[in-house]
Design a protein around this motif. Structure first.
Motif: not given
Length: 809
Positions: A537-559
């Motif tokens: 998922d390139e969108d997720v890859q881009g988000e992780i570059k801007d924020r931490s992986e932990k934040e993307v996982y928790a805040e963006d609903g992937f948990d």
């Protein structure tokens, strides 16, 4: 439920259920140990029945931890202190010796019915990693590069369906959902919604004239409003016209039976409309104020010469009867209803039939008014938010082009056929099934079996070892409705209320409610699946570059686990308290029902009658009245005048829609129109097959219930007695019924209560699963022989267009 988006051995033999390492627990062993006894004292718990779609309120009597009796709950306006035979038989759903007791994983060939008993964790592990027999989610998602839609999912009707759907759609991320709608009410609901703004409810309690076509309420849906109607038919205040090729129990209770030829209902309704328009019998003021496109529709009806004489040649109903029915209907209007129907499409033109019915009812002004089709209102509930991720690689649903307007619930036949025939736009690799039995509920069983054989992973969540469970790779046992609390529900209507299905006893064996089942699955697969998403998922890859992986996982609903942080009980409490306060929730828990001012309004008025709302507070009319439309409840005011008052319906124009011009772009007639192709000829010596329901059974869900089977042991083939005599067929003879897609053997019931050229038997029998002691090979399944014909507008199953041959064996 509010969703917040953060970002973007079967056809030729039987199926044997065998479980390695399994054991069978009967009632004696169940209560032998003290640890199995949840309660020593006798208690009574209000809950909601799940033995049919009506969800009547019940009170469970529990003695020593055992449910010993189910009684009706008088507090629920919807069920009015009534519990039918199915509801009373709910105890067997709890204590059925054949029920699924623990998780299982397939160890034999698919469909062979050989499973191994496992722990819940082992079952989740098998779903994710697979076994030497089938692939798991990890391998599938890797191979499909995180296209979550490669995993489809289906569900039967139920109060927890939306929890399951929210997880699979909003959290897991698949677009390929199919539910019962396209093998149930899709065309009916949509036809009425697009025409008058909603499916509505038939106010049978107050109607003075009802045309009930094809619906068999005296046998299929024994609910309080059914009883309200039949108390007044046959010269006792309301006139009921039954239009059906069979002389059903509903026809017995009706004032008149019109034996119509199968598949010709549209011609009948169009002819009724012709009479009303030609003779000017309609409510002129209502039509002027509330009907859009009437003059175009009027010309359409008259110019096409949909006369009673024309319809007589098609339907078999005399022109005299048609005229008489039309005149009587309009004389009783607005308290006159062409009953909407409560079953699947009969024919490929079902959508237009329902539209024609709705318009015909509307011509008498019987929309959103007492005695007509009413919309009612609801008692509001709070919201439960879900943090939903967006998966860039998830594809749109596969079956969107299988019909003109395929919605979010899909088209079962179209979806199934695309997989079975290998013509999906991308690989469909797996399927999750919740409380549905497509092997017996979808037309053309052979094709459904082929679909399951093509899938790499099939997960079934169910209470019983159904024919579909036999096709699964992993089986997850849900507890029965008496062992769980389901999402609280607001029931709309004239007397709206909130009702709660409470847990009566703790779950038996190793079964769990679906909320816990999905929560456990989420915990197992959430982070591992996110690792796959990160790769593709390139969108997720881009988000992780801007924020931490932990934040993307928790805040963006992937948990996936965050949906299950609160228990179902906690969610229910919040949804009630946030809108109505703590006292309302306590009342709901105590009585199983809540509505505003319940303590003040609820009153027993006779031995078995109760008042829920004062008459003036009942929601017979709920549409928004336009400025200047003074509503009077003065009994001296003519109801035809009240019906004609201008108001706003929930259609695009706010009025009844006769003409849907935008539908022509989809190849759909803008107005109900008869085409000669609709009349499917019956070849000499053959029959048109129809099926239906019986009050003792709910589709396939009750086929193993011994309490109900004691009333009706098996189904029989209805065949006209004169045609049976020509074939030497007598009552109880075995006959073979064969269509283009399959054949069954069933006992015959020659009778003069069905018209020539038509045969019938009840749906819900014929299971091939040997896991069902009482249901196994008990009668015949209708969907083995019903052809997979698709209604072209919404992709519904056109179930009454199958031609069959019948011979004595």
């Amino acid at each position: 439920m509010k969703v917040e988006v953060s970002r973007r051995r079967f056809l030729q033999g039987s199926i044997a259920l065998s479980v390695v390492g399994g054991s069978s627990l009967g009632l004696t062993s169940l209560v032998a140990g003290e640890e199995k006894v949840q309660q020593k004292a006798t208690i009574k718990v209000p809950t909601l029945c799940e033995m049919c779609v009506n969800k009547c309120a019940a009170i469970a009597k529990v003695e020593g931890g055992i449910v010993t009796k189910l009684d009706p709950n008088p507090h629920f306006p919807k069920s009015k202190n009534m519990l039918c035979p199915r509801g009373v038989a709910g105890i067997h759903a709890l204590y059925d010796p054949d029920r699924l007791k623990y998780p299982m994983v397939r160890i034999g060939e698919k469909g062979e019915g050989k499973f191994k008993r496992v722990t819940w964790d082992e079952a989740y592990e098998a779903i994710f990693h697979g076994t030497d027999r089938f692939k798991g989610l990890k391998q599938i998602m890797e191979e499909e590069k995180d296209n979550r839609s490669a995993i489809g999912y289906c569900a039967g009707e139920g109060m927890a369906e939306h929890t399951y759907r929210a997880f699979m759609a909003d959290k897991f991320g698949s677009s390929n959902f199919v539910n019962h709608a396209s093998i149930c009410l899709q065309t009916t609901v949509s036809g009425y919604a697009l025409t008058i703004g909603g499916y509505g409810q038939a106010d049978l309690e107050n109607a003075e004239y009802v045309i009930m076509a094809g619906a068999n309420r005296a046998e299929a849906i024994l609910t309080p409003d059914t009883m309200d109607l039949f108390k007044r038919t046959r010269g006792r205040g309301a006139k009921l016209i039954c239009v059906d090729p069979r002389y059903t129990n509903t026809a017995v209770q009706a004032d008149e039976w019109l034996p119509i030829r199968v598949g010709t209902d549209l011609a009948f309704v169009l002819a009724l409309t012709y009479v009303v328009i030609k003779e000017g019998l309609y409510n002129i003021d209502f039509v002027e104020n509330m009907v859009k496109g009437f003059h175009v529709y009027k010309l359409h009806i008259l110019e096409n010469k949909y006369t009673p004489e024309w319809a007589e040649g098609i339907t078999g109903i005399s022109a005299e009867k048609i005229r008489k029915t039309a005149r009587e209907f309009m004389a009783a209007a607005p308290r006159a209803i062409y009953y909407q129907g409560r079953r699947t499409a009969w024919s490929s033109h079902d959508f237009q039939l329902r539209r024609a019915q709705a318009i015909f009812s509307a011509l008498g002004g019987g929309i959103d008014i007492k005695g007509g089709i009413i919309f009612g209102t609801k008692v509001p509930l709070g919201e439960h938010e879900i943090n939903a991720p967006m998966y860039a690689n998830a594809q749109e649903r596969i079956d969107k082009k299988e019909a003109a307007l395929v919605g979010g619930a899909g088209t079962w036949i179209g979806f199934r056929n695309m997989i079975a025939e290998g013509r999906t736009p991308y690989p469909m690799r797996g399927m999750f099934i919740y409380k549905q039995n497509p092997m017996l509920s979808v037309p053309n069983t052979a094709k459904t079996k082929k679909m399951f054989e093509k899938l790499d992973l099939v997960v079934a969540i169910d209470t019983m070892p159904s024919d579909t469970v036999m096709m699964a790779d992993v089986v997850l046992p849900e507890c029965s409705y008496l062992e769980r609390e389901d999402p609280v529900k607001s029931f709309g209507g004239v007397q709206p209320s909130i009702a709660l299905r409470q847990k009566v006893i703790e779950p038996l064996y190793e079964s769990r409610p679906v909320h816990e089942i999905l929560g456990g699955l989420a915990k197992k697969i959430s982070k591992p699946l996110f690792e796959i998403t990160k790769k593709y998922d390139e969108d997720v890859q881009g988000e992780i570059k801007d924020r931490s992986e932990k934040e993307v996982y928790a805040e963006d609903g992937f948990d996936l686990t965050d949906m299950f942080q609160k228990s179902q009980e906690e969610i229910n409490e919040h949804m009630v308290v946030s809108k109505h306060g703590k006292e309302a929730y306590e009342q709901l828990k105590k009585y199983g029902v809540y509505y505003p001012d319940m303590a003040e309004h609820f009153k027993q008025t006779s031995a078995n009658e109760f008042r829920y709302y004062p008459e003036e507070k009942k929601a017979y009319t709920v549409s928004k009245w336009l400025e200047g439309a003074a509503v009077s409840i003065d009994t001296c005011v003519n109801e035809k005048e009240i019906a004609a008052l201008q108001r706003k319906l929930k259609t695009s124009s706010g009025k009844v829609e006769c003409v849907l011009g935008y539908m022509t772009k989809k190849g759909v007639d803008a107005m109900p129109t008869w085409h000669d192709k609709y009349l499917i000829p019956i070849p000499e010596g053959k029959f048109k097959f129809v099926s239906g329901r019986h009050a003792q059974f709910t589709q396939n869900a009750t086929q193993n219930n011994i309490m109900l089977l004691d009333q009706v042991k098996e189904n029989h083939l209805w065949i006209n007695d004169k045609e049976a005599a020509k074939r030497g067929i007598q009552f109880g003879d075995w006959v073979e019924v064969e269509s283009k897609v399959g054949k069954v053997q069933i006992k015959a019931y020659p009778t003069n209560k069905i018209i020539p050229g038509v045969v019938f038997y009840i749906h819900g029998f014929g299971a091939q699963s040997t896991g069902l002691t009482f249901g196994y090979r008990n009668g015949a399944s209708d969907n083995v022989i019903i052809e997979d014909r698709i209604e072209p507008v919404f992709g519904s199953a056109a179930m009454h267009e199958t031609i069959v041959d019948v011979r004595r064996v």
